[in-house]
Structures are given as structure tokens and as C-alpha cells.
Design an enzyme around this catalytic site. Structure first.
Site, PDB file in Angstrom:
ATOM      1  N   GLU A  92       0.839  -1.193   0.000  1.00 50.19           N
ATOM      2  CA  GLU A  92       0.000   0.000   0.000  1.00 50.19           C
ATOM      3  C   GLU A  92       0.883   1.256   0.000  1.00 50.19           C
ATOM      4  O   GLU A  92       1.021   1.951   1.006  1.00 50.19           O
ATOM      5  CB  GLU A  92      -1.001  -0.074   1.155  1.00 50.19           C
ATOM      6  CG  GLU A  92      -1.942  -1.265   0.956  1.00 50.19           C
ATOM      7  CD  GLU A  92      -3.040  -1.398   2.007  1.00 50.19           C
ATOM      8  OE1 GLU A  92      -3.445  -0.383   2.579  1.00 50.19           O
ATOM      9  OE2 GLU A  92      -3.473  -2.551   2.242  1.00 50.19           O
TER      10      GLU A  92
ATOM     11  N   ASN B  76       8.956   4.474   6.540  1.00 49.16           N
ATOM     12  CA  ASN B  76       7.711   3.726   6.332  1.00 49.16           C
ATOM     13  C   ASN B  76       7.896   2.228   6.378  1.00 49.16           C
ATOM     14  O   ASN B  76       7.095   1.507   6.947  1.00 49.16           O
ATOM     15  CB  ASN B  76       7.103   4.080   4.968  1.00 49.16           C
ATOM     16  CG  ASN B  76       6.708   5.530   4.918  1.00 49.16           C
ATOM     17  OD1 ASN B  76       6.645   6.174   5.955  1.00 49.16           O
ATOM     18  ND2 ASN B  76       6.459   6.043   3.741  1.00 49.16           N
TER      19      ASN B  76
ATOM     20  N   HIS C 228     -18.092  -9.906   5.345  1.00 43.92           N
ATOM     21  CA  HIS C 228     -16.782  -9.328   5.647  1.00 43.92           C
ATOM     22  C   HIS C 228     -16.119 -10.084   6.784  1.00 43.92           C
ATOM     23  O   HIS C 228     -16.722 -10.278   7.838  1.00 43.92           O
ATOM     24  CB  HIS C 228     -16.925  -7.846   6.037  1.00 43.92           C
ATOM     25  CG  HIS C 228     -15.599  -7.183   6.267  1.00 43.92           C
ATOM     26  ND1 HIS C 228     -15.306  -6.457   7.393  1.00 43.92           N
ATOM     27  CD2 HIS C 228     -14.475  -7.168   5.510  1.00 43.92           C
ATOM     28  CE1 HIS C 228     -14.058  -6.002   7.305  1.00 43.92           C
ATOM     29  NE2 HIS C 228     -13.550  -6.420   6.180  1.00 43.92           N
TER      30      HIS C 228
ATOM     31  N   GLU D 114     -12.689  -9.560   8.731  1.00 47.05           N
ATOM     32  CA  GLU D 114     -11.403  -8.938   9.064  1.00 47.05           C
ATOM     33  C   GLU D 114     -10.718  -9.860  10.070  1.00 47.05           C
ATOM     34  O   GLU D 114     -11.288 -10.157  11.117  1.00 47.05           O
ATOM     35  CB  GLU D 114     -11.622  -7.542   9.662  1.00 47.05           C
ATOM     36  CG  GLU D 114     -10.358  -6.878  10.188  1.00 47.05           C
ATOM     37  CD  GLU D 114      -9.253  -6.766   9.126  1.00 47.05           C
ATOM     38  OE1 GLU D 114      -9.460  -6.086   8.129  1.00 47.05           O
ATOM     39  OE2 GLU D 114      -8.179  -7.404   9.316  1.00 47.05           O
TER      40      GLU D 114
ATOM     41  N   HIS E 199      -8.159  -8.710   1.073  1.00 47.20           N
ATOM     42  CA  HIS E 199      -7.400  -7.472   1.286  1.00 47.20           C
ATOM     43  C   HIS E 199      -6.165  -7.775   2.147  1.00 47.20           C
ATOM     44  O   HIS E 199      -6.229  -8.620   3.040  1.00 47.20           O
ATOM     45  CB  HIS E 199      -8.269  -6.431   1.990  1.00 47.20           C
ATOM     46  CG  HIS E 199      -9.169  -5.694   1.050  1.00 47.20           C
ATOM     47  ND1 HIS E 199      -9.325  -4.330   1.079  1.00 47.20           N
ATOM     48  CD2 HIS E 199      -9.942  -6.133   0.035  1.00 47.20           C
ATOM     49  CE1 HIS E 199     -10.168  -3.966   0.133  1.00 47.20           C
ATOM     50  NE2 HIS E 199     -10.571  -5.038  -0.515  1.00 47.20           N
ATOM     51  N   GLU E 200      -5.103  -7.086   1.871  1.00 49.38           N
ATOM     52  CA  GLU E 200      -3.819  -7.230   2.571  1.00 49.38           C
ATOM     53  C   GLU E 200      -3.201  -8.619   2.408  1.00 49.38           C
ATOM     54  O   GLU E 200      -2.230  -8.957   3.085  1.00 49.38           O
ATOM     55  CB  GLU E 200      -3.911  -6.893   4.076  1.00 49.38           C
ATOM     56  CG  GLU E 200      -4.243  -5.454   4.386  1.00 49.38           C
ATOM     57  CD  GLU E 200      -5.748  -5.206   4.450  1.00 49.38           C
ATOM     58  OE1 GLU E 200      -6.484  -6.132   4.782  1.00 49.38           O
ATOM     59  OE2 GLU E 200      -6.174  -4.084   4.140  1.00 49.38           O
TER      60      GLU E 200
ATOM     61  N   GLU F 199      -9.332   3.789  -0.300  1.00 51.70           N
ATOM     62  CA  GLU F 199      -9.429   4.063   1.130  1.00 51.70           C
ATOM     63  C   GLU F 199      -8.361   5.042   1.616  1.00 51.70           C
ATOM     64  O   GLU F 199      -8.466   5.582   2.711  1.00 51.70           O
ATOM     65  CB  GLU F 199      -9.385   2.767   1.933  1.00 51.70           C
ATOM     66  CG  GLU F 199      -8.072   2.042   1.872  1.00 51.70           C
ATOM     67  CD  GLU F 199      -8.170   0.625   2.451  1.00 51.70           C
ATOM     68  OE1 GLU F 199      -9.113  -0.082   2.083  1.00 51.70           O
ATOM     69  OE2 GLU F 199      -7.317   0.261   3.249  1.00 51.70           O
TER      70      GLU F 199
HETATM   71  C1  NOJ Z   1      -8.462  -2.543   5.417  1.00 49.20           C
HETATM   72  C2  NOJ Z   1      -9.249  -2.807   4.188  1.00 49.20           C
HETATM   73  O1  NOJ Z   1      -8.484  -2.549   3.047  1.00 49.20           O
HETATM   74  C3  NOJ Z   1     -10.482  -1.948   4.242  1.00 49.20           C
HETATM   75  O2  NOJ Z   1     -11.181  -2.008   3.025  1.00 49.20           O
HETATM   76  C4  NOJ Z   1     -11.307  -2.405   5.406  1.00 49.20           C
HETATM   77  O3  NOJ Z   1     -12.435  -1.609   5.504  1.00 49.20           O
HETATM   78  C5  NOJ Z   1     -10.505  -2.304   6.698  1.00 49.20           C
HETATM   79  N1  NOJ Z   1      -9.244  -2.951   6.545  1.00 49.20           N
HETATM   80  C6  NOJ Z   1     -11.230  -2.946   7.860  1.00 49.20           C
HETATM   81  O4  NOJ Z   1     -11.301  -4.317   7.665  1.00 49.20           O
HETATM   82 CA    CA Z   2      -5.971  -2.205   2.930  1.00 51.74          CA
END
Ligand code: NOJ
Ligand code: CA
Length: 701
Positions: free
Chosen positions: A174, A196, A415, A417, A485-486, A510
Site C-alpha cells: 500500500e 515507512n 466481511h 477482518e 485485502h492485505e 481508502e
Molecule cells: C483494510 C481494508 O483494506 C479496508 O477495506 C477495510 O475496511 C478495513 N481494513 C477494515 O477491515
Molecule cells: Ca488495505
């Protein structure tokens, strides 16, 4: 129709291959030369259109407690052949992809000094018209397990090329891109990136792939890897005294790189080449190097256009969490007794409002983040058990909301996370996916924010890479699509597992405030491995007007945001802004409603990395065409020839353009919509404001 000619050439001449062996692409422009040095060291070089773009470069590995695989080799035999094939992607930029190349597999061995040594290593080379690739193969042999401490593959650049690069980092991509000469990377890196990049992965000349390059003679080159399976992700470290990149694998916690069990094939090391920038954008080389689809019934895999209860959290208007709480134990914490802080975005009423708007406007799905317990205590804590992925907050009625969405013809998008806790996700994955099936979700956005647990692991280490694929395969077994993501950046695996409909793995919307050039670089870099969930479609650019205190401005015009649905190809596209912002500009939102997310044909019309991209695409499910363009901070005009349209038809073109006074910084929301009848013999003038773009739909009449 596949044509394959296989010739196996046993080599009578034994040890050394000083004269070398060559494989050339079907059109003869990409040539790979392989040689063994006097000491049995394998080397290769690549030329394109007569120019040596990769000078002679060494190959091999260092192993733990074993002889290095760098020299002492002899060539036992060479197999060669040609392939001329086509395949049909489940989703994509084109409905058919041609896969045409010549190959050469060099079978090598070295005298074993002990049974525990690795004596056999083959190198498989392929030459396509759009680039060259090779991978190492370790056939079954007495020693069947070994540990790689370093990959020593070099890519010696043919000159001081211009590069669009992000710094090497074991955990994130990123970043914004830097454009510099190879010889300038060290200077920029020390100035811009030292703080960074986490110290463990900082190298002043380390860069990530896919790496976009341009030679002084105007050729475009891209370095990446394909089919990253059971191996750490590869960055590249530049020896700037010789302009030679060396493979730089993400380490495991003990500092070694990969544990390998024979038989084994490494990921491909890829040198893509084109004499036009658009050749790189149109190249399918990375997909072609991946295995064919491994999922028999793909009928459940569909492109997805979605909205989300998301941007309002990203910008600070609302929160993922339900209440204020810290350092609690999720298994005993009682949410029904907690005092809500009142800013929870994923509440029943708000979600219904989004469902209504998304359904009325033809979206397929609605993502809801912050629906499940745990968000009070997730960020930066390195906590193992943060989420259970199955327990909704008290104000999120998972049953009723799914039913409501389904009654309106759309689905909710799940979702997960993980906050980097892979062990916790692994232990909950079955129940998490099963809950999705129970309520009718068929797609999940997963995320890996923060340091990977257990400590010492990295986002891109072999163990983590294996986890991401395990999650995708298990999801496929349950007919679930994944948008990670990530996770590690994609390397074309979506050909094999097309339920991987998206990934982030780069700086997306984002970040709220990026250089306008960013979106003119991503299609040359990050997107070469697979689609990105970039989340375009922001219409309200001054974020402080609805999320007080957020002074980040989106640095793009509305026409630019519309164009991204075409320039950033993905079968998963979000309309990322809030319903109330779209409601104010329904005429412009019409384009997001109309734009397809699956195409039968794509034509990259003109482009230059860091400057602009213009593309035209044909809808897979109709006779309509769409075109779009984005520019960096410079205003740009072009004449768009419509020769891609069916010459026997007329079309109604709806042109979404920047207003004459639009500007990404000072006047980003100004647009003009015009309509006219056009035919394939026409040419339309298009103008893009600074940080702007254009989007056109061509409806066949
Ligand atoms: C990072 C993700 O890229 C983003 O889209 C998400 O909303 C947040 N993490 C929370 O999970
Ligand atoms: Ca991200």
C-alpha cells in the site's frame, strides 16, 4: 486447438553447454538464451526485438546445510516444444485468451556428494510473443525435503531503465509509486521510504513486483512472478553498481525462505515485454503461466457490482465498532449489557437504507463491515482471538437483513477482518463459511490488517501465502467467492481458482488522497497479477462536508472516477460512495449502473505509465461498447476513433466528461453529460481535465 511438438534431445556432449541453447517466441521477437559456465553455473539472458533487455544473469539457490545449487551442473537432456492453445476465462477482459509459446526444459544434474544433497534441478523456459518466463523444477529424488535460504536468480538489466516502483516490504504494497531511473532508486528510497518500511524489510534498493520499466529505446518491460504457490513472495533487490536485480524472498520467522518437498515447481520468474505501453496492459502472460481452472463447476462464480456500508467508516462518519471497550475477552464480553456509542454504521436501519438504494439501482450485492462482534479491540493489538466471524452485533439482525436483501433481489456480501491473526481465522474458517451458506452469502471480503500472527511471520512468507490459497480453495469447495485485502499480491492464480474475484494488495481508494498518477500506473503493475478491489466511484470529493474533521480530499474528478470502471478492470467493482451522494447526481450515477463488470473484448487504445490510459471494451452480455480514459495531473485531449464499433450499426453515445473548469483539486465535482448518435466511422474528441477522465457508453440502436 492445441498443437504440441515435443522433442527430447539427450545431450551427448555432457558437462558444459558453453555454446548455449535458445528458445524463441512464435513471432521470433522474444529470445531466451541459456548457458552453463565452465564451472557448471546456469545463466540466461533475454532479448526483445533485437535488444538485450536482460543481460546474462545467474540462476540458482543457497540451501540450508546442503551444497548450493549454483554450479557444478551438467545438462543431461533438453526437451522442447510449441504450444498453440486458447482458453475461456470464467470472467475477464476478453471471452477468449490465446496461449501460444515455445518452450525448452533443461534437465540438469550434478554428481552427488552425499545422499542428502540435491542433485537434480531442471529449468523450464517459455518464450511468448509478449515475454519470457522460467521456473525451477525439482524432480523426485533421494533427498526429498530441503530448505532454501536464498534464491539467487538475477535479472541483469540492459540499461539504466526508467522504473515505476514501490519499496520492498514483507507486509504491504500500500504505497504510492515512485518514477525514477534504476540508478536513482537508492537515493529516493533513503529519502522517502526509510521510515515507512519496517526495518526488517528495508533495503534501499529493494522493490516489489510487478515492476514496470521502460528502456531508453522506448521498450516497455515488466518484471513479476506467476503462480505463487507454496513459496514466499519475491521482491527484487538491485545491485546498483551493475544494475542487476536479485530475487529477494520473504523470510520465514527463522530467516530461511522456503521449505520444499520434491517433486516441486517454483513460481515463474517473468519478463514481460512490449514495444507499446498498451502491449503490457493487454498482455495475458501472467494468466497463461498459471494452471487451467481447477474448479469443475464454475456456474456459481459471477461478476459482482456492489455497494457497501463502508466508505462512511473509512472517512470517519460512522464506526465499525458498537460500543467503547478495550482489552476484553470476546468469549465472556456481554454486548447486550454494553452501552452503544451511537456511531455504529452496520445497524439495521442504516443497512436497510443501503439495501433499498443498492437494489433499486441494480447492484448485485451490499458489503457490510462492522457487522460482527470484536471491532472494539482489533486494531494494532496483535491479539490472537479478536473475531469469531459468526456473532453479529445486537443491532445487526443477520437473519432479517439477509431476508430483506434477498426479497429485493440482492445479496449481502460478507466481511471477515482477521486483524492478521491467521491462526484465529484458520480455526474459525469452517464455521465462518458455513454461516455464510446458511444465510445465502456467496462472496466474502477478507482482510489481514496489522502484523501477522504468530509473531515473526510476514504477510508474504511461505506460510502466509499457503494460508491465503487454502482460504480460497476451501471457499471454492463451498462455492464462495473471495476478495482478499492485505493478502499477498496476485500472480494470476485466479485462472486456476476463478472464485478469487478480487484482491486489494495495493493502495486503493481508502487512502482518500493519492496522486492522480496512481491510477495510471496500477494497471501496469498491480493489475498484471489479477483484479483489484480498488473501490472507485467517489462523487463527493470534499470529505469534510459529510465527515466533519476529515480534511482529506479525493484527488480526482467525477469523470475520472467513472472511467476507473474501465481502466481498472475487475469482475468485482464497488460503487464506493454513499447512497445520498449518488442520489444528488443520478445522471452521473447512471454510468455506474450501466457499466458491465465482464467483457467479451477489450482494446487498449493508448497509454503511458504515470500519464494516461484509454481503453474500449465490449459488454459480454450485450452488443454495447464502453470507453474510458484517465489522466494524471496534466490536462489531456485525444481523438477517439470509434472503429471498434460494429460498422453495420448505429449507437447512442452518452459521454460523461469533465466540465471545462473541472480540476482534481479545485473543482473536482464538475462534469458534463452529452448524448449523440455515432457510427464506427466517427471519431470523438475527448478532453480530460487535470486529474480527470472521461467515460462513454455506446448503446447499440
Ligand atoms: C483494510 C481494508 O483494506 C479496508 O477495506 C477495510 O475496511 C478495513 N481494513 C477494515 O477491515
Ligand atoms: Ca488495505
Amino acid at each position: 486447438m492445441k498443437k504440441l511438438a515435443l522433442i527430447l534431445l539427450p545431450l551427448a556432449y555432457g558437462a558444459n553447454l558453453i555454446a548455449g541453447e535458445r528458445v524463441a517466441s512464435p513471432d521470433g521477437e522474444v529470445v531466451v538464451d541459456f548457458k552453463l559456465s565452465d564451472s557448471g553455473q546456469p545463466t540466461y539472458s533475454v532479448s526483445f526485438m533485437g535488444e538485450e533487455i536482460v543481460r546474462p544473469s545467474r540462476m540458482g539457490f543457497n540451501l540450508k546445510e546442503k551444497d548450493p545449487l549454483t554450479d557444478g551442473f551438467r545438462v543431461d537432456s533438453i526437451s522442447r516444444g510449441n504450444v498453440d492453445d486458447k482458453w475461456t476465462p470464467v470472467w475477464g477482459e476478453n471471452s477468449e485468451i490465446s496461449d501460444r509459446y515455445s518452450y525448452m526444459v533443461v534437465h540438469m544434474s550434478k554428481p552427488l556428494e552425499g545422499e542428502k544433497e540435491i542433485g537434480k534441478m531442471d529449468i523450464e523456459f517459455r518464450a511468448y510473443d509478449d515475454g519470457a518466463a522460467f521456473r525451477y523444477l525439482f524432480p523426485e529424488q533421494d533427498c526429498h525435503e530441503f530448505v532454501i535460504t536464498d534464491e539467487l536468480t538475477e535479472m541483469a538489466m540492459g540499461g539504466d531503465y526508467t522504473a515505476w516502483w514501490i519499496p520492498g516490504d514483507y507486509d504491504t504494497q500500500e504505497y504510492e509509486y515512485t518514477r525514477s531511473r534504476l540508478s536513482e532508486i537508492r537515493g529516493y528510497s533513503e529519502k522517502k521510504h526509510m521510515e515507512n518500511v519496517s526495518q526488517s524489510s528495508f533495503s534501499p534498493t529493494g522493490v516489489q513486483t510487478s515492476l514496470m520499466l521502460k528502456t531508453p529505446s522506448g521498450k516497455y518491460i515488466n518484471l513479476h512472478e506467476a503462480a505463487l504457490v507454496d513459496f514466499p513472495a519475491m521482491h527484487l533487490n538491485l545491485d546498483d553498481s551493475t544494475l542487476t536485480f536479485v530475487s529477494w524472498l520473504t523470510p520465514s520467522p527463522d530467516g530461511t525462505k522456503a521449505r520444499v518437498t520434491t517433486p516441486f515447481r517454483t513460481p515463474w520468474r517473468v519478463v514481460m515485454a512490449g514495444d507499446k505501453a498498451t502491449d503490457i496492459l493487454a498482455s495475458n502472460l501472467i494468466y497463461n503461466l498459471n494452471d487451467p481452472c481447477a474448479i469443475e463447476d464454475t456456474s456459481w462464480i459471477t461478476p459482482v457490482k456492489y455497494m457497501g456500508v463502508w466508505w462512511e467508516m473509512i472517512t470517519g462518519k460512522s464506526a465499525w465498532s458498537y460500543c467503547d471497550a478495550e482489552n476484553f475477552d470476546l468469549s465472556t464480553f456481554d454486548y447486550s449489557k454494553a452501552a452503544p456509542h451511537g456511531r455504529h454504521g452496520a445497524n439495521n436501519e442504516n443497512v436497510r437504507r443501503y439495501i433499498d438504494f443498492a437494489a433499486e439501482n441494480g447492484m448485485d450485492q451490499l458489503l457490510i463491515e462492522g457487522w460482527n462482534v470484536g471491532w472494539e479491540d482489533w486494531f494494532g493489538k496483535e491479539k490472537d482471538y479478536v473475531f469469531d466471524f459468526v456473532t453479529p452485533y445486537p443491532d445487526f439482525d443477520i437473519d432479517a437483513l439477509n431476508e430483506y436483501a434477498h426479497s429485493k433481489g440482492i445479496r449481502l456480501l460478507m466481511h471477515h477482518e482477521t486483524s492478521g491473526s491467521i491462526p484465529n481465522y484458520d480455526r474459525h474458517m469452517d464455521q465462518a463459511y458455513d454461516l455464510m451458506k446458511r444465510y445465502g452469502y456467496n462472496a466474502v471480503k477478507s482482510g489481514y490488517v496489522g502484523n501477522i500472527l504468530p509473531k515473526g511471520q510476514n504477510h508474504y512468507s511461505q506460510w502466509a501465502v499457503n494460508h491465503y490459497l487454502r482460504a480460497v480453495k476451501k471457499a471454492a469447495d463451498k462455492q464462495i467467492m473471495v476478495n482478499g485485502h492485505e493478502a499477498v499480491r496476485p500472480t494470476g492464480l485466479a485462472r486456476t481458482y476463478p472464485n478469487m474475484i478480487g484482491n486489494e494488495s495495493a493502495m486503493g481508494t481508502e487512502y482518500q488522497s493519492m496522486s492522480p498518477a496512481h491510477v495510471t500506473i496500477l494497471p501496469f503493475t498491480r493489475l498484471k497479477g489479477g483484479p483489484m478491489d480498488f473501490t472507485p466511484g467517489i462523487f463527493r470529493m470534499d470529505l469534510s462536508t459529510f465527515a466533519p474533521g476529515n480534511h482529506e480530499h479525493k484527488r480526482a474528478t467525477i469523470a475520472n472516477q467513472l472511467a476507473l470502471y474501465m481502466t481498472m478492470y475487475s469482475p468485482l467493482q464497488m460503487a464506493a460512495d454513499l447512497p445520498e451522494h449518488y442520489a444528488e447526481k443520478m445522471d452521473a450515477f447512471q454510468f455506474i449502473k450501466d457499466v458491465p463488470v465482464d467483457w467479451s473484448e477489450s482494446r487498449y487504445i493508448d497509454a503511458e505509465p504515470g500519464q494516461f490510459i484509454i481503453v474500449a471494451r465490449k459488454d459480454k452480455n450485450s452488443d454495447n461498447w464502453f470507453a474510458g480514459g484517465v489522466t494524471n495531473e496534466d490536462e489531456r485531449s485525444a481523438t477517439l476513433s470509434l472503429d471498434f464499433l460494429d460498422p453495420s450499426a448505429e449507437y447512442e453515445a452518452t459521454i460523461y466528461a469533465d466540465a471545462p473548469d473541472a480540476h482534481y483539486d479545485t473543482n473536482p465535482e464538475a462534469y458534463v453529460i452529452t448524448r449523440r448518435k455515432v457510427a464506427s466511422s466517427d471519431a470523438i474528441p475527448v478532453r480530460m481535465a487535470p486529474g480527470g477522465g472521461f467515460a462513454i457508453s455506446f448503446r447499440k440502436l
